[in-house]
Scaffold this motif. Structure first.
Motif, PDB file in Angstrom:
ATOM      1  N   ASN A 146      50.136  82.453 -34.449  1.00  0.00           N
ATOM      2  CA  ASN A 146      48.669  82.483 -34.409  1.00  0.00           C
ATOM      3  C   ASN A 146      48.156  81.327 -33.564  1.00  0.00           C
ATOM      4  OD1 ASN A 146      49.503  80.927 -37.020  1.00  0.00           O
ATOM      5  ND2 ASN A 146      47.465  80.172 -36.495  1.00  0.00           N
ATOM      6  N   TYR A 147      46.931  81.496 -33.058  1.00  0.00           N
ATOM      7  CA  TYR A 147      46.343  80.550 -32.103  1.00  0.00           C
ATOM      8  C   TYR A 147      44.900  80.291 -32.529  1.00  0.00           C
ATOM      9  CZ  TYR A 147      50.275  82.784 -29.814  1.00  0.00           C
ATOM     10  OH  TYR A 147      51.525  83.308 -29.548  1.00  0.00           O
ATOM     11  N   PRO A 148      44.634  79.160 -33.190  1.00  0.00           N
ATOM     12  CA  PRO A 148      43.293  78.911 -33.750  1.00  0.00           C
ATOM     13  C   PRO A 148      42.317  78.335 -32.721  1.00  0.00           C
ATOM     14  CG  PRO A 148      44.779  77.156 -34.378  1.00  0.00           C
ATOM     15  CD  PRO A 148      45.597  78.128 -33.575  1.00  0.00           C
ATOM     16  N   GLY A 149      41.241  79.070 -32.485  1.00  0.00           N
ATOM     17  CA  GLY A 149      40.220  78.563 -31.570  1.00  0.00           C
ATOM     18  C   GLY A 149      39.555  77.305 -32.079  1.00  0.00           C
ATOM     19  N   ALA A 150      39.593  77.066 -33.407  1.00  0.00           N
ATOM     20  CA  ALA A 150      38.972  75.868 -33.962  1.00  0.00           C
ATOM     21  C   ALA A 150      39.675  74.602 -33.503  1.00  0.00           C
ATOM     22  CB  ALA A 150      38.966  75.935 -35.488  1.00  0.00           C
ATOM     23  N   LEU A 151      40.960  74.688 -33.153  1.00  0.00           N
ATOM     24  CA  LEU A 151      41.696  73.518 -32.682  1.00  0.00           C
ATOM     25  C   LEU A 151      41.831  73.481 -31.167  1.00  0.00           C
ATOM     26  CD1 LEU A 151      44.567  73.229 -35.334  1.00  0.00           C
ATOM     27  CD2 LEU A 151      42.426  71.952 -35.209  1.00  0.00           C
ATOM     28  N   ASP A 152      41.655  74.607 -30.522  1.00  0.00           N
ATOM     29  CA  ASP A 152      41.722  74.664 -29.059  1.00  0.00           C
ATOM     30  C   ASP A 152      40.732  75.720 -28.584  1.00  0.00           C
ATOM     31  OD1 ASP A 152      42.275  74.937 -26.360  1.00  0.00           O
ATOM     32  OD2 ASP A 152      44.442  74.770 -26.617  1.00  0.00           O
ATOM     33  N   LYS A 153      39.653  75.290 -27.987  1.00  0.00           N
ATOM     34  CA  LYS A 153      38.613  76.224 -27.559  1.00  0.00           C
ATOM     35  C   LYS A 153      39.136  77.265 -26.583  1.00  0.00           C
ATOM     36  CE  LYS A 153      34.803  72.986 -28.326  1.00  0.00           C
ATOM     37  NZ  LYS A 153      33.671  72.248 -27.720  1.00  0.00           N
ATOM     38  N   ASN A 154      40.222  76.947 -25.882  1.00  0.00           N
ATOM     39  CA  ASN A 154      40.786  77.916 -24.937  1.00  0.00           C
ATOM     40  C   ASN A 154      41.348  79.147 -25.646  1.00  0.00           C
ATOM     41  OD1 ASN A 154      40.223  76.375 -22.635  1.00  0.00           O
ATOM     42  ND2 ASN A 154      42.105  75.177 -22.884  1.00  0.00           N
ATOM     43  N   ASP A 155      41.585  79.039 -26.964  1.00  0.00           N
ATOM     44  CA  ASP A 155      42.100  80.181 -27.717  1.00  0.00           C
ATOM     45  C   ASP A 155      40.990  81.053 -28.297  1.00  0.00           C
ATOM     46  OD1 ASP A 155      44.737  79.542 -27.260  1.00  0.00           O
ATOM     47  OD2 ASP A 155      44.985  78.413 -29.112  1.00  0.00           O
ATOM     48  N   THR A 156      39.747  80.710 -28.049  1.00  0.00           N
ATOM     49  CA  THR A 156      38.621  81.453 -28.603  1.00  0.00           C
ATOM     50  C   THR A 156      38.315  82.683 -27.745  1.00  0.00           C
ATOM     51  OG1 THR A 156      37.659  79.417 -29.490  1.00  0.00           O
ATOM     52  CG2 THR A 156      36.195  81.319 -29.290  1.00  0.00           C
ATOM     53  N   TYR A 157      38.302  83.854 -28.384  1.00  0.00           N
ATOM     54  CA  TYR A 157      38.033  85.072 -27.632  1.00  0.00           C
ATOM     55  C   TYR A 157      36.561  85.180 -27.254  1.00  0.00           C
ATOM     56  CZ  TYR A 157      37.034  89.907 -26.554  1.00  0.00           C
ATOM     57  OH  TYR A 157      36.586  91.033 -25.930  1.00  0.00           O
ATOM     58  N   ALA A 158      36.334  85.520 -26.003  1.00  0.00           N
ATOM     59  CA  ALA A 158      35.017  85.907 -25.491  1.00  0.00           C
ATOM     60  C   ALA A 158      35.236  87.129 -24.623  1.00  0.00           C
ATOM     61  CB  ALA A 158      34.383  84.775 -24.686  1.00  0.00           C
ATOM     62  N   PRO A 159      34.257  88.014 -24.544  1.00  0.00           N
ATOM     63  CA  PRO A 159      34.449  89.244 -23.778  1.00  0.00           C
ATOM     64  C   PRO A 159      34.982  88.974 -22.372  1.00  0.00           C
ATOM     65  CG  PRO A 159      32.412  89.372 -25.007  1.00  0.00           C
ATOM     66  CD  PRO A 159      32.922  87.963 -25.184  1.00  0.00           C
ATOM     67  N   GLY A 160      36.106  89.614 -22.074  1.00  0.00           N
ATOM     68  CA  GLY A 160      36.665  89.516 -20.739  1.00  0.00           C
ATOM     69  C   GLY A 160      37.695  88.436 -20.529  1.00  0.00           C
ATOM     70  N   ASN A 161      37.877  87.510 -21.503  1.00  0.00           N
ATOM     71  CA  ASN A 161      38.826  86.415 -21.228  1.00  0.00           C
ATOM     72  C   ASN A 161      40.255  86.722 -21.690  1.00  0.00           C
ATOM     73  OD1 ASN A 161      38.802  86.013 -23.993  1.00  0.00           O
ATOM     74  ND2 ASN A 161      37.987  83.932 -23.915  1.00  0.00           N
ATOM     75  N   GLY A 162      40.461  87.835 -22.393  1.00  0.00           N
ATOM     76  CA  GLY A 162      41.815  88.252 -22.749  1.00  0.00           C
ATOM     77  C   GLY A 162      42.496  87.419 -23.809  1.00  0.00           C
ATOM     78  N   ARG A 163      41.769  86.533 -24.504  1.00  0.00           N
ATOM     79  CA  ARG A 163      42.385  85.685 -25.518  1.00  0.00           C
ATOM     80  C   ARG A 163      42.620  86.458 -26.814  1.00  0.00           C
ATOM     81  NH1 ARG A 163      44.970  81.425 -23.425  1.00  0.00           N
ATOM     82  NH2 ARG A 163      43.725  80.465 -21.771  1.00  0.00           N
ATOM     83  N   TYR A 164      43.510  85.945 -27.643  1.00  0.00           N
ATOM     84  CA  TYR A 164      43.834  86.562 -28.921  1.00  0.00           C
ATOM     85  C   TYR A 164      44.192  85.457 -29.909  1.00  0.00           C
ATOM     86  CZ  TYR A 164      48.166  86.030 -26.279  1.00  0.00           C
ATOM     87  OH  TYR A 164      49.162  85.542 -25.478  1.00  0.00           O
ATOM     88  N   THR A 165      44.075  85.766 -31.190  1.00  0.00           N
ATOM     89  CA  THR A 165      44.378  84.768 -32.203  1.00  0.00           C
ATOM     90  C   THR A 165      45.659  85.069 -32.977  1.00  0.00           C
ATOM     91  OG1 THR A 165      43.395  83.422 -33.979  1.00  0.00           O
ATOM     92  CG2 THR A 165      43.006  85.813 -34.062  1.00  0.00           C
ATOM     93  N   ILE A 166      46.180  86.307 -32.868  1.00  0.00           N
ATOM     94  CA  ILE A 166      47.459  86.689 -33.464  1.00  0.00           C
ATOM     95  C   ILE A 166      48.281  87.415 -32.412  1.00  0.00           C
ATOM     96  CG2 ILE A 166      48.628  88.100 -35.204  1.00  0.00           C
ATOM     97  CD1 ILE A 166      47.229  85.795 -36.470  1.00  0.00           C
TER      98      ILE A 166
END
Length: 401
Positions: free
Chosen positions: A61-81
């Motif tokens: 898992n990848y928590p956006g709370a600890l690394d903003k780069n892991d936070t999903y926004a439309p179009g950025n392709g990020r994921y948390t699991i």
């Protein structure tokens, strides 16, 4: 007299011939324990958790709370699991769609901005854990949900268990463990134990009845779940003061974080990140939610002494509690049978060990994610991509009750 001078001269000659070199001096060997194997390198996202299924599938898992780069926004392709699909690549789990909440993971219509409250999407996970029934549970720190998914049936998901009634607005739900013994609850479905490690200070332990969905808190604000005052740790000789944006240096204020059940499920162990002390409590005291249950719980805590600075925990079938010991570039283990803490492995590659998982293959898996070199601390080092997943032999498989 001549003979005495000869002997004296020989003694001076021998003294002069003694080596004068650092090669003769004792030194830290830097390594100890079983050889470590590199399993995975994380190039694109900052990991915390690692979970391994009965068949050997690996999830992080990848928590956006600890690394903003892991936070999903439309179009950025990020994921948390994600599932780890090769030594260097991951794939969103169970799908990219589940990791892509409409409008993004953050709700900017509120002030301050808050997590998108979708129970049917992954928003920002701090932990993924696989239980004794080979079910993957996702603790969504941002949306305050505990979600169950089955690794072998990606399309099947149980309804999410809401935790908003026991999570404060400033809570940080960090890690979770499961006790599925049928006799521990009236429902027979078992319980979950969750740590609230909030740097805002309202730390505690959350208990969830997995059959009814009922949840409650214990040990709120107790010194055992709080960081020590003016706590300061070191990595590679560098002091780790907290980096509070726009403010002077601070101290590590992470509360109760790492958590593990004993091998028999009768005790729960935990530590605050901002502390070197290990604590435990009989799980019966936590499952009790009667009028005097908090009084009884606080009176049942055991302090097991210092075990170094740690994040995540794991237990094996022999009962050893594995934990990080980052100041020693090491992983240690606590032995409840005799109350001692020892080193399992040391290696210069080890810094911030975040999460552990035991596999049925006799290996202990753990993530090293350089959190101590990230923006949260004034380490003057800066993290360097990639982070890593490693493993070492323990010859035991971890019970998951």
């Amino acid at each position: 007299m001549a003979r005495f001078l000869t002997v004296a001269a020989f003694g001076l000659l021998c003294s002069a011939q003694r080596p004068f070199s650092t090669s003769e001096l004792i030194r830290d060997p830097g390594v100890y324990g079983p050889p470590l194997e590199l399993v995975h390198l994380y190039y694109d996202s900052f990991p915390t958790g690692i979970a391994i299924s009965a068949s050997g599938r690996l999830f992080s898992n990848y928590p956006g709370a600890l690394d903003k780069n892991d936070t999903y926004a439309p179009g950025n392709g990020r994921y948390t699991i994600a599932e780890l699909v090769s030594n260097t690549t991951e794939s969103p789990y169970p799908s990219a769609a589940i990791n892509s909440p409409p409008g993004g993971a953050i709700n900017y219509t509120t002030y301050p901005p808050s997590g998108a409250g979708y129970s049917n999407y992954f928003i920002g996970s701090q932990s993924i854990v696989i239980d004794a029934l080979d079910r993957a549970w996702v603790l969504d720190t941002v949306s305050y949900y505990l979600v169950q998914r089955l690794p072998h049936f990606e399309s099947l998901a149980n309804p999410a268990t809401p935790l908003s009634k026991v999570a404060y607005p400033d809570s940080y739900l960090n890690d979770v463990r499961f006790d599925l013994r049928k006799n521990v609850t009236a429902s027979g479905k078992g319980v979950a134990y969750i740590t609230d490690s909030s740097v805002e200070g309202r730390n505690g332990i959350i208990i969830v009845d997995l059959g009814t969905g009922e949840s409650w808190r214990h040990l709120d604000g107790h010194p055992s779940v709080r960081p020590e005052q003016q706590y300061l740790s070191f990595q590679w000789g560098v002091p780790l003061y907290a980096n509070n944006a726009g403010k002077p240096f601070g101290y590590n204020s992470f509360g109760a974080d790492g958590i593990s059940l004993s091998a028999d499920g009768e005790s729960l162990f935990w530590k605050a990140v901002g502390s070197r002390y290990l604590f435990s409590i009989p799980t019966a005291r936590l499952r009790d939610n009667s009028a005097t249950s908090e009084v009884m719980a606080q009176g049942a805590i055991t302090n097991h002494g210092q075990t170094g600075q740690s994040d995540g925990f794991e237990v094996d079938s022999s009962g050893f509690i594995y934990h990080g010991n980052m100041e020693q570039n090491a992983i240690g283990f606590f032995n409840p049978a005799n109350g001692t803490d020892q080193i399992y492995v040391r290696d210069p590659l080890i810094n911030w060990v975040d999460t552990f998982s035991t596999g049925t293959d006799g290996y202990l898996y753990f993530t090293v994610n350089q959190l101590d070199f990230g923006p949260g601390f004034y380490s003057n080092a800066g993290s360097v991509s990639p982070d890593m997943l490693m493993m070492g032999t323990i010859h035991e498989t971890g019970p998951r009750h």
